[in-house]
Design an enzyme around this catalytic site. Structure first.
Site, PDB file in Angstrom:
ATOM      1  N   LEU A  34       0.815  -1.232   0.000  1.00 23.78           N
ATOM      2  CA  LEU A  34       0.000   0.000   0.000  1.00 23.78           C
ATOM      3  C   LEU A  34       0.844   1.276   0.000  1.00 23.78           C
ATOM      4  CD1 LEU A  34      -2.836  -1.086   2.490  1.00 23.78           C
ATOM      5  CD2 LEU A  34      -2.749  -1.388  -0.001  1.00 23.78           C
ATOM      6  N   ASN A 100      15.067  -0.880  -2.796  1.00 18.12           N
ATOM      7  CA  ASN A 100      13.701  -1.435  -2.838  1.00 18.12           C
ATOM      8  C   ASN A 100      13.469  -2.263  -4.099  1.00 18.12           C
ATOM      9  OD1 ASN A 100      10.802  -1.499  -1.918  1.00 18.12           O
ATOM     10  ND2 ASN A 100      10.548  -0.575  -3.922  1.00 18.12           N
ATOM     11  N   SER A 125      10.187  -1.476 -18.439  1.00 19.56           N
ATOM     12  CA  SER A 125       9.736  -0.156 -18.919  1.00 19.56           C
ATOM     13  C   SER A 125      10.507   0.276 -20.162  1.00 19.56           C
ATOM     14  CB  SER A 125       9.959   0.875 -17.802  1.00 19.56           C
ATOM     15  OG  SER A 125       9.887   2.180 -18.312  1.00 19.56           O
ATOM     16  N   TYR A 150      15.438   5.281 -11.632  1.00 21.63           N
ATOM     17  CA  TYR A 150      14.263   4.390 -11.837  1.00 21.63           C
ATOM     18  C   TYR A 150      14.508   3.506 -13.057  1.00 21.63           C
ATOM     19  CZ  TYR A 150       9.894   3.152 -14.120  1.00 21.63           C
ATOM     20  OH  TYR A 150       8.918   2.472 -14.798  1.00 21.63           O
ATOM     21  N   LYS A 154      15.270  -0.811 -13.623  1.00 19.26           N
ATOM     22  CA  LYS A 154      14.592  -1.717 -14.579  1.00 19.26           C
ATOM     23  C   LYS A 154      15.651  -2.416 -15.447  1.00 19.26           C
ATOM     24  CE  LYS A 154      10.322  -0.731 -13.461  1.00 19.26           C
ATOM     25  NZ  LYS A 154       9.461  -1.733 -12.795  1.00 19.26           N
ATOM     26  N   PHE A 219       6.044  20.764 -20.874  1.00 19.11           N
ATOM     27  CA  PHE A 219       7.500  20.876 -20.646  1.00 19.11           C
ATOM     28  C   PHE A 219       8.269  20.872 -21.973  1.00 19.11           C
ATOM     29  CE2 PHE A 219       6.462  20.713 -16.421  1.00 19.11           C
ATOM     30  CZ  PHE A 219       6.057  19.477 -15.929  1.00 19.11           C
TER      31      PHE A 219
HETATM   32  C1  WQD Z   1       4.891  12.206 -21.044  1.00 17.58           C
HETATM   33  C2  WQD Z   1       5.120  13.464 -21.883  1.00 17.58           C
HETATM   34  C3  WQD Z   1       6.503  15.101 -20.796  1.00 17.58           C
HETATM   35  C4  WQD Z   1       3.630  15.932 -17.567  1.00 17.58           C
HETATM   36  C5  WQD Z   1       7.426   8.066 -17.393  1.00 17.58           C
HETATM   37  C6  WQD Z   1       8.339   6.904 -17.092  1.00 17.58           C
HETATM   38  C7  WQD Z   1       7.722   5.631 -17.590  1.00 17.58           C
HETATM   39  C8  WQD Z   1       6.387   5.501 -16.947  1.00 17.58           C
HETATM   40  C9  WQD Z   1       5.503   6.660 -17.393  1.00 17.58           C
HETATM   41  C10 WQD Z   1       6.336   4.509 -14.777  1.00 17.58           C
HETATM   42  C11 WQD Z   1       6.561  13.971 -21.827  1.00 17.58           C
HETATM   43  C12 WQD Z   1       5.093  15.639 -20.988  1.00 17.58           C
HETATM   44  C13 WQD Z   1       4.244  15.397 -18.694  1.00 17.58           C
HETATM   45  C14 WQD Z   1       3.285  17.308 -17.536  1.00 17.58           C
HETATM   46  C15 WQD Z   1       4.157  17.549 -19.756  1.00 17.58           C
HETATM   47  N1  WQD Z   1       6.556   5.536 -15.547  1.00 17.58           N
HETATM   48  N2  WQD Z   1       4.497  16.199 -19.769  1.00 17.58           N
HETATM   49  N3  WQD Z   1       3.567  18.069 -18.642  1.00 17.58           N
HETATM   50  O1  WQD Z   1       8.132  10.676 -18.694  1.00 17.58           O
HETATM   51  O2  WQD Z   1       7.208   9.600 -20.838  1.00 17.58           O
HETATM   52  O3  WQD Z   1       7.368   8.228 -18.772  1.00 17.58           O
HETATM   53  O4  WQD Z   1       6.129   7.848 -16.891  1.00 17.58           O
HETATM   54  O5  WQD Z   1       5.661   3.552 -14.949  1.00 17.58           O
HETATM   55  O6  WQD Z   1       8.540   4.552 -17.230  1.00 17.58           O
HETATM   56  O7  WQD Z   1       9.556   7.105 -17.779  1.00 17.58           O
HETATM   57  O8  WQD Z   1       5.679  10.054 -18.895  1.00 17.58           O
HETATM   58  O9  WQD Z   1       3.556  11.214 -18.529  1.00 17.58           O
HETATM   59  O10 WQD Z   1       5.627  12.040 -17.282  1.00 17.58           O
HETATM   60  O11 WQD Z   1       5.430  12.451 -19.738  1.00 17.58           O
HETATM   61  O12 WQD Z   1       4.399  18.277 -20.751  1.00 17.58           O
HETATM   62  O13 WQD Z   1       2.725  17.847 -16.531  1.00 17.58           O
HETATM   63  O14 WQD Z   1       4.318  14.511 -21.361  1.00 17.58           O
HETATM   64  O15 WQD Z   1       7.464  16.112 -21.068  1.00 17.58           O
HETATM   65  O16 WQD Z   1       6.878  14.513 -23.106  1.00 17.58           O
HETATM   66  P1  WQD Z   1       7.185   9.729 -19.350  1.00 17.58           P
HETATM   67  P2  WQD Z   1       5.027  11.456 -18.523  1.00 17.58           P
END
Ligand code: WQD
Length: 338
Positions: A34, A100, A125, A150, A154, A219
């Site tokens: 949890l 972990n 991933s 992270y 993996k 971003f």
């Molecule tokens: C996606 C896109 C951001 C948030 C990560 C991990 C992956 C999995 C999913 C664990 C990118 C953009 C995001 C925001 C934005 N994690 N973005 N504003 O980084 O591709 O993958 O999360 O299970 O293993 O690597 O996912 O959703 O954070 O970002 O512009 O507020 O959206 O720059 O291009 P990411 P994300």
């Protein structure tokens, strides 16, 4: 193969997979500490499937707790979701992430071997591809250095499990490389329910959509992509769940070590996702362009031919369905699952 131990089985992907396992006639047993999930997910699994799975509130690093579970249940296979998974947090807390994620996996495999359990699916991933040389990425592409601890955990666990399977070919291991899981169960009972301000794009957009957050911060719009914003492969979490069931069937053929990308094979930019979400749900998602986020890459999406060829699995849902299901879940759970 009948009784499947699901570590992290109350989480976003884990709970969806538990539902899918039950629907496909398996008996899932859940272990979850949890840390990043809620016990209230359990009755929701029962509401959807009519089955209340056995649940052990334990940590996968607790060897004695693992032994008790393997003693009390004849486990045929294990799906290992449990682990810390926030990219940004891992940069701040590398020691917690390495200990972990690695120790839980090492102890899990040790106890599996003690009980002669020979089938493991590991939740890997797309981050193991690091900065891919070309997209879409295939399972044979070289793995590059992940841009965060992270992703490194993996990568390391993939190597550890690969070596274990090489040393004991009767130990079947499937490494499933998820791209970006999104959406939720069509009932609106299960979905992505992060604690605090979401790191990931879809839960953030969903909280803007219900007015919980004011606007989305994009971003960076200066990446080498069609519209300058980041491109990812967004896969509906229900498709991801069914990919695990297809993989269990593959493990029954004693394949040794197998590796699959689980994605849609399509890349979607942040701006395209915003527009799709607005159109699907008839909502407005205000946004502001902000500087790039550390650790982000321009584009990553999957070549999914291998899973189709060897598992007979393809993603059925598109991002429109995922946007509908994500919004439906958020509307029904404005303050998350209680
Ligand atoms: C996606 C896109 C951001 C948030 C990560 C991990 C992956 C999995 C999913 C664990 C990118 C953009 C995001 C925001 C934005 N994690 N973005 N504003 O980084 O591709 O993958 O999360 O299970 O293993 O690597 O996912 O959703 O954070 O970002 O512009 O507020 O959206 O720059 O291009 P990411 P994300």
């Amino acid at each position: 193969m009948k009784n499947i131990l699901v570590t992290g089985g109350l989480g976003f992907i884990g709970s969806e997979t538990v539902v899918c396992l039950i629907e496909e006639g398996y008996t899932p047993i859940i272990i979850d500490n949890l840390y990043n999930s809620k016990k209230a997910v359990l009755p929701r699994i029962k509401e959807i499937t009519g089955v209340l799975p056995k649940f052990y509130e334990n940590d996968v690093t607790d060897e004695d707790a693992l032994r008790k579970i393997f003693k009390e249940n004849k486990i045929d296979g294990v799906i290992h979701f449990a682990g810390y998974k926030a990219v940004g947090e891992s940069v701040q807390k590398p020691l917690e992430y390495y200990s972990n994620n690695l120790i839980s996996t090492l102890k899990l495999v040790k106890v599996m071997k003690e009980f002669g359990v020979k089938n493991l699916i590991f939740s890997s991933s797309a981050t193991v591809y690091g900065l891919p040389k070309r997209v879409p990425v295939t399972e044979e592409d070289e793995l590059n250095e992940a841009t965060n601890p992270y992703g490194e955990t993996k990568f390391m666990i993939e190597r550890i499990l690969g070596d274990i399977s090489k040393a004991d070919p009767s130990f079947n291991v499937a490494l499933l490389r998820y791209f970006n899981p999104i959406g939720g169960h069509p009932s609106g009972l299960l979905g992505e329910d992060p604690n605090g301000i979401p790191n990931n794009l879809l839960p953030y957009i969903s909280q803007v959509a219900i007015g919980k957050l004011d606007h989305l911060n994009i971003f960076g719009d200066d990446y080498d992509t069609p519209d300058g914003t980041g491109v990812r492969d967004y896969i509906h979490v229900v498709d991801l769940a069914s990919g695990h069931v297809a993989t269990l069937k593959k493990l029954e053929t004693n394949p040794g070590l197998v590796i699959y990308n689980l994605g849609t094979g399509k890349g979607t930019s942040v701006l395209e996702m915003v527009k799709a979400y607005e159109k699907a749900n008839n909502v407005k998602i205000p946004y502001e362009i902000k500087p790039r986020r550390a650790g982000d890459i321009a584009a990553n999406y999957a070549n999914v031919d291998k899973a189709k060829r060897e598992l007979g699995w393809v993603a059925k849902y598109d991002i429109v369905q995922a946007c509908l299901d994500a919004y439906n879940f958020q509307k029904k759970n404005p303050d998350g699952i209680k």
